[in-house]
Write an enzyme that holds these catalytic residues in place. Structure first.
Site, mmCIF file in Angstrom:
data_model
loop_
_atom_site.group_PDB
_atom_site.id
_atom_site.type_symbol
_atom_site.label_atom_id
_atom_site.label_comp_id
_atom_site.label_asym_id
_atom_site.label_seq_id
_atom_site.Cartn_x
_atom_site.Cartn_y
_atom_site.Cartn_z
ATOM 1 N N GLY A 11 -38.820 -46.135 -17.155
ATOM 2 C CA GLY A 11 -38.054 -47.625 -17.106
ATOM 3 C C GLY A 11 -38.319 -46.957 -15.033
ATOM 4 O O GLY A 11 -39.270 -46.688 -14.922
ATOM 5 N N GLY A 61 -36.528 -46.475 -11.055
ATOM 6 C CA GLY A 61 -36.229 -45.675 -10.623
ATOM 7 C C GLY A 61 -35.812 -44.172 -10.791
ATOM 8 O O GLY A 61 -37.391 -44.167 -11.129
ATOM 9 N N GLY A 62 -35.128 -43.492 -9.664
ATOM 10 C CA GLY A 62 -36.252 -42.263 -9.370
ATOM 11 C C GLY A 62 -36.312 -41.369 -11.021
ATOM 12 O O GLY A 62 -37.451 -40.402 -10.609
ATOM 13 N N GLU A 116 -42.409 -51.837 -20.898
ATOM 14 C CA GLU A 116 -41.820 -53.239 -20.528
ATOM 15 C C GLU A 116 -42.203 -53.497 -19.194
ATOM 16 O O GLU A 116 -42.544 -54.795 -18.699
ATOM 17 C CB GLU A 116 -39.871 -53.124 -20.388
ATOM 18 C CG GLU A 116 -39.447 -54.679 -20.303
ATOM 19 C CD GLU A 116 -37.815 -53.964 -20.296
ATOM 20 O OE1 GLU A 116 -37.617 -53.607 -21.669
ATOM 21 O OE2 GLU A 116 -37.476 -54.342 -18.654
ATOM 22 N N GLY A 163 -34.211 -53.294 -22.117
ATOM 23 C CA GLY A 163 -35.555 -52.882 -22.616
ATOM 24 C C GLY A 163 -34.485 -52.087 -23.031
ATOM 25 O O GLY A 163 -35.161 -50.745 -24.777
ATOM 26 N N LYS A 210 -20.249 -39.773 -6.226
ATOM 27 C CA LYS A 210 -19.124 -39.745 -5.513
ATOM 28 C C LYS A 210 -19.220 -38.151 -5.266
ATOM 29 O O LYS A 210 -18.122 -37.812 -4.347
ATOM 30 C CB LYS A 210 -17.948 -40.162 -5.592
ATOM 31 C CG LYS A 210 -18.140 -41.592 -5.185
ATOM 32 C CD LYS A 210 -16.787 -42.350 -5.285
ATOM 33 C CE LYS A 210 -16.285 -43.714 -5.696
ATOM 34 N NZ LYS A 210 -14.904 -44.473 -5.351
#
Length: 436
Positions: free
Chosen positions: A219, A221-222, A242, A340, A365
């Site tokens: 996917g 992102g990091g 994907e 997906g 946070k």
């Protein structure tokens, strides 16, 4: 000049001329991301501002371009955005109630257009220049292209000489086109992801579970990027994904990915869309070893499951002690979409030796809030059900839930949390009779 070029010239006009084909009440749609024909859309918006159009809808999985006319609050009721995956430039408007969205798993979108949507008046799209045979490539996406163009009454194209010509099932022929215009604009690029130490730690735990010869879906992102970086010493990996990402280009170029161990599309990287750097777009351009296919094929769990040792890596927002995964909302605040994730979790579950990983940092946070919760935040949407989750990963642990009883699952999930939250989570689990 051959007949395709003659046809091209007959249909060539200005963006304003293209926009004249849109009528009040029309349902319009474009493919995911970079294929949004922003110049045409803004010309449609100008018509709406002049009072020439009302009730026009723009449907898209993801709008990547800020300032698009269909997201202008002043055009509400005249030219409206319907999101099929909340994110990018459209997220804030959905959260504010300016636009609505269509829930879906990404693999189902083409079928929705073919079978559930009553009409599609206009399919518009940014494409690469026409080849000598009269074909345009829909560039960096194939996802919904065949379904949308097959459903639409009118096809309008924005031809960008900077759009790569990409192989696969994403072609549009000039004979299908109603009108087109030409532009020359650099594609939007994504900035390189700065990997944190936590990204690397989580990515390292996942990379250690990936065998040589595995086929990958990563996917965005990091953490997925970290996994990509940390797999460069593997051998004979394949890609069936994907979204195609920059870390995958690096895996191909370093030789870790050969695609030679796949049962289908041997020697080829398969994806349904791409967004990243100019280097990536150049890599895709006219590359016979890279193909884009519709999302109801790439994300079909039964296609995914044909690959032995399929590895799926995705992210989420929070997890509860039942193993339910939320990846798309913060309570009732819509933040993303199912995308997906479920498709690839199911596909990995069908794969012999497959592993599906869902990863996140354990707190938010600055460590004040645990993202491992007794129950999901009220109003949060369950993206992946407890019955389908395989591996869960945080910086604190990696656990596999498949085949475990509810009590053992709760204990494993608690081990993913930051130490300071584990006692409270254990107390809540016992109160719910989860730990026995």
């Amino acid at each position: 000049m051959n007949k395709w070029q003659e046809m091209y010239q007959a249909k060539l006009t200005t963006p304003e001329g293209v926009a004249m084909h849109v009528k009040s009440g029309d349902i319009c749609a474009c493919p995911t991301g970079l294929e949004e024909p922003a110049v045409i859309c803004n010309a449609v918006g100008e018509r709406a501002r002049r009072g020439e159009l009302t009730g026009v809808q723009h449907h898209a999985i993801l709008s990547s371009k800020k300032g698009s006319a269909f997201m202008d609050p002043e055009l509400k009721g005249k030219y409206d955005y319907i999101s099929w995956f909340t994110g990018g430039a459209g997220r804030k408007g959905v959260q504010q109630g300016l636009y609505t969205y269509v829930p879906n798993n990404y693999s189902t979108v083409p079928g929705y257009w073919r079978n559930c949507m009553p009409v599609l008046n206009v399919f518009y799209c940014q494409v690469s220049p026409m080849d000598k045979h009269g074909y345009f490539s829909a560039g960096t996406a194939a996802a919904e292209v065949p379904a949308m163009k097959g459903k639409a009454d009118i096809i309008l194209l924005e031809v960008n000489d900077k759009m790569p010509r990409v192989m696969g099932n994403n072609l549009i022929h000039i004979s299908e086109v109603t009108a087109l215009c030409e532009i020359s604009e650099d594609l939007i690029t994504l900035p390189a992801t700065e990997l944190t130490e936590i990204d690397k730690k989580i990515g390292g735990m996942i990379a250690a579970e990936v065998p040589n010869g595995a086929t990958l879906q990563l996917g965005i992102g990091g953490v997925p990027n970290a996994v990509g970086v940390l797999l460069q010493d593997k051998k004979d990996l394949g890609i069936h994904t994907e979204m195609f990402t920059d870390s995958m280009v690096d895996l191909i170029e370093c030789g870790a990915v050969t695609n030679m161990n796949k049962p289908i599309h041997v020697g080829k990287t398969i994806a349904t869309l791409a967004m990243g750097s100019k280097k990536m777009y150049d890599f895709m351009d006219d590359n016979p070893a890279f193909e884009l296919h519709p999302v109801d094929y790439t994300n079909n769990p039964y296609v995914i499951g044909q690959h032995d040792n399929f590895i799926s890596v995705n992210a989420c927002v929070e997890i509860d002690l039942f193993g339910q995964v939320c990846a798309e909302s913060l309570g009732t605040t819509h933040y993303s979409g199912s995308g997906g994730q479920v498709d690839f979790v199911r596909g990995a579950n069908l794969s012999r030796g497959g592993k599906g990983f869902i990863a996140m940092t354990s707190t938010a946070k600055n460590g004040q809030i645990s993202k491992i919760k007794p129950i999901l935040t009220p109003g949060s949407i369950v993206t992946t059900s407890k019955n389908e989750v395989d591996f869960l990963v945080t910086e604190n642990n990696i656990v596999r839930l498949k085949g475990k009883n509810a009590s053992d699952r709760a204990k494993l999930i608690i081990s993913l949390a930051a130490p300071e939250f584990r006692e409270e989570l254990t107390f809540e689990a016992k109160k719910m009779n989860l730990i026995v």
